[in-house]
Design an enzyme around this catalytic site. Structure first.
Site, short mmCIF file in Angstrom:
data_model
loop_
_atom_site.label_atom_id
_atom_site.label_comp_id
_atom_site.label_asym_id
_atom_site.label_seq_id
_atom_site.Cartn_x
_atom_site.Cartn_y
_atom_site.Cartn_z
N SER A 2 44.22 51.89 31.22
CA SER A 2 43.40 50.71 30.97
C SER A 2 43.97 49.54 31.77
O SER A 2 45.19 49.33 31.79
CB SER A 2 43.39 50.39 29.47
OG SER A 2 42.52 49.31 29.23
N GLU A 3 43.09 48.78 32.43
CA GLU A 3 43.52 47.72 33.35
C GLU A 3 44.50 46.73 32.72
O GLU A 3 45.31 46.12 33.41
CB GLU A 3 42.32 46.90 33.85
CG GLU A 3 41.39 47.64 34.76
CD GLU A 3 40.21 48.20 34.01
OE1 GLU A 3 40.42 48.98 33.06
OE2 GLU A 3 39.07 47.86 34.37
N ASN A 4 44.37 46.52 31.41
CA ASN A 4 45.24 45.53 30.77
C ASN A 4 46.64 46.07 30.49
O ASN A 4 47.38 45.49 29.71
CB ASN A 4 44.59 44.97 29.50
CG ASN A 4 44.15 46.04 28.53
OD1 ASN A 4 43.71 47.12 28.93
ND2 ASN A 4 44.26 45.77 27.25
#
Lengths: 214, 227, 214, 227
Positions: free
Chosen positions: C47-49
């Site tokens: 996940s990008e975060n």
């Protein structure tokens, strides 16, 4: 004339480091500076191999072989220390986050140029290590070195003859004879002389014009 | 089941080709993948480009690899150090190439390779001998050197512990060049002291996420030699 | 004709993900893909975060409010998960370390171009998020989308009309009517059609020439 | 004694000037320095450039700061999201500037600022509308965009815990934009849930070393709102 000993040079530099600074000490004599910072003054020592909050050498029998500094000597951590990898450690240096770096020097010029990594353009395998990163990135760069070479040649010069480590990066020089500021547009300004050293003697051992403080 | 753990050093180094660019982690003895280096000596790949901080000491490890004539070129920041006898000999005789890179630029070039950045600008080395042959450019009145990404075919790294996904955690200052090198190679091989069950390593303590690691081999080496 | 439902599209894509891949799923329909990977097949979701090893939505009462995915939905971790910051998370994406990214799309062209972020050049405040990073950086990019818009306009096209997200980046398309490979130099190659869909129908709902597998 | 802990939000934000570039951490509600944003509303600085992932939601926090006319420009990747009503209104009326930056480029531009890199090349956005006005260049046959460092005057970040040196540790996915923003500003202010004694945070668990943090303020906010 009572020139400063290496430990006295290191102590002079240590005296000038205010609480709270984050400081990187080059290998060799600059490493001594850490020993002279008063224990009640919090200074955070950085090591290129990814340590922020380096402490003194360990007591005998308390060594941790996984803890070395940039000079590969065994060290300790102080409370508040943290680890990062090499890329992040040099990002701290190159991004201007280190308040002060203290390095040794072959020559310092009056324009702040530093030569401390190679003694000849023809030396094709000189060891640069992190010196150029520190010279380009530290907020302030102090040089700790003898005022002259063993055979009496001045290391405080008008222009560096040796290959440069960094341009216009040195802000202060601590030698066995004096403490000099490097002031942009002015050059070397004498802050302090070792006991028994007078200005004329100091000037005669320097290859750049020295100035007295205004 | 994902399982990057291999049973032997030989298996860990299988397929390393002649001509490979090999990133070798560690700073001094700490974090040095010594068993993998010995394994590489056994494995036989030659014509290698070795990327590491120092050019070896004594006549073991990387120095031995050089002495055996298996290293075509060294890319490092500090070639001449106490005990770099083999390198100095070979270099004098013109039998090994050298690319000197400032230590921070060395790390950043690998970080760039890992992050999809083909080139970046840095003030390090600007105006010095080490900018020779490189583009320079001014940004806001300051001179910068353009540096290119440095990617490895293989990275040999050392860590304290690992799990079967290849997550690595480091001990003390044992990270140093290892985390960045692990991210910058096609094939990253980790030598670790301890194997852990999946989930045993705190997600915040993972120094190198498994995505960067292809093979893990456990070797009980004890503490690094810091004589 | 029995077009694939969204869940069926997601399942088709999930079926094609081999064990061991590290996969980033775009927000919206692509998120459904995770639900259809067999539990005995280990796939690592990114996940990008800053999460590697994302698990499914938490059971009621077991939510951790500090754990969200790129769509800001509550999630869980699987054993083996790790956290990094945004810069390192996108370095994974941009540096080519993510095996597969699955995104939604407005249009996919036969040269692999993707348009999925802005519907007009005159839209001056479109939300790009991480789509361009994923398009440029993922090893493979699959697009999950309806074959046509609600008013019947083909989304599988010769050249994208909408502003591009990335050039030549799409390698496969899963629609409600078919699964298409994007083959460099050849264009769209039909891998599979939904039950009851024939090639002529599929071609008539596409604005690019489709090819049958050799 | 180094002590970066301040007693109040007001003290934490003292001296933030009109015209500042303010980096605001968080991703959604997680890791969002909400008390500092409210504090900035109180503090009064205007003509601000806000750098963050989204352009605010509802009419609180960053959205309120915008509604009060205190934000001249937003630099973000995802301006239009559910509830970004204030931004959309202001933008339609031409009362706020917008610079759209791909999310990874946004993070990398700040990382570059923190690492002394004035510019770097990336494939992200190459050939798209977002390369307009930027230099492009080919490396090994691929097109890249030159992106510039993005530095903040102030960074507002949130963390789980901190000590008096400013070391920060994050919880869950609460790091996100916070670690990189903390490194990229002249003045980094951290809002934290818990204060720890020096040495209580494991040196390997420190997500942001204290060197990057100037002020720490403890605020008991409880869990992020994830409605």
């Amino acid at each position: 004339m009572q020139p400063f000993s290496r430990d006295q040079m290191a102590r002079r530099a240590a005296d000038d480091i205010p609480e709270g600074w984050c400081v990187n000490l080059g290998i060799g004599i600059p490493t001594l500076v850490a020993n002279h910072v008063p224990t009640d003054r919090e200074v955070v020592f950085h090591s290129e191999n990814g340590i922020l909050g380096m402490g003194p050498a360990p007591a005998k029998g308390r060594e941790d072989p996984w803890l070395v500094n940039a000079g590969k000597q065994l060290i300790t951590l102080v409370p508040g220390a943290s680890f990062v990898g090499h890329a992040d450690s040099f990002a701290m240096i190159r991004g201007g986050h280190i308040d002060l770096c203290v390095l040794g020097g072959f020559e310092v010029a009056e324009n702040g140029d530093l030569a401390n990594w190679a003694t000849s353009e023809n030396d094709t395998a000189p060891a640069v290590g992190g010196a150029m990163d520190l010279a380009a990135g530290a907020k302030r760069l102090w040089v700790l070195m003898e005022h002259t070479t063993k055979d009496g040649r001045p290391k405080v010069v008008e222009r560096c003859g040796y290959p440069l480590t960094g341009l216009g990066c040195v802000t202060r020089v601590y030698t066995n004879l004096a403490v000099l500021d490097v002031v942009p547009g002015r050059g070397f300004v004498v802050r302090e002389m070792a006991p028994g050293v007078d200005f004329e003697t100091l000037q005669s051992r320097s290859a750049a014009r020295l100035h007295l403080q205004a | 089941m994902i399982n990057k753990i291999v049973a032997s050093i030989a298996e860990a180094l299988e397929g390393v080709k002649d001509g490979s660019v090999v990133l070798i982690g560690g700073f001094g003895a700490v974090g040095q993948p010594d068993a993998l280096i010995e394994g590489l000596i056994e494995q036989g790949a030659k014509d290698l480009v070795a990327v590491l901080n120092n050019a070896g000491t004594g006549r073991v490890g990387v120095a031995k690899l050089m002495e055996l004539g298996r290293v075509r070129k060294v890319v490092c920041s500090f070639p001449r150090s106490q005990g770099s006898v083999v390198f100095e000999e070979l270099y004098r005789e013109g039998r090994i190439e050298l690319e000197i890179v400032p230590q921070g630029t060395l790390a950043e070039r690998m970080r760039a390779a890992a992050a999809g950045i083909p080139a970046f600008y840095t003030a390090t080395a600007a105006g010095t001998l080490l900018e020779r042959g490189k583009e320079t450019r001014e940004f806001e009145g300051r001179r910068y050197v353009m540096e290119r990404a440095l990617k490895g075919d293989v990275a040999l790294v050392e860590a304290w512990e690992a799990d079967r996904w290849g997550n690595l955690a480091y001990r003390g200052s044992g990270g140093n060049f290892n985390p960045v090198m692990a991210t910058a190679a096609e094939l990253t091989v980790a030598q670790v002291q301890h194997l852990r069950e999946l989930g045993e390593i705190n997600p915040h303590m993972v120094g190198t996420p498994g995505i960067y690691v292809q093979r893990v081999v456990q070797v009980d080496r004890g503490p690094p030699w810091t004589g």
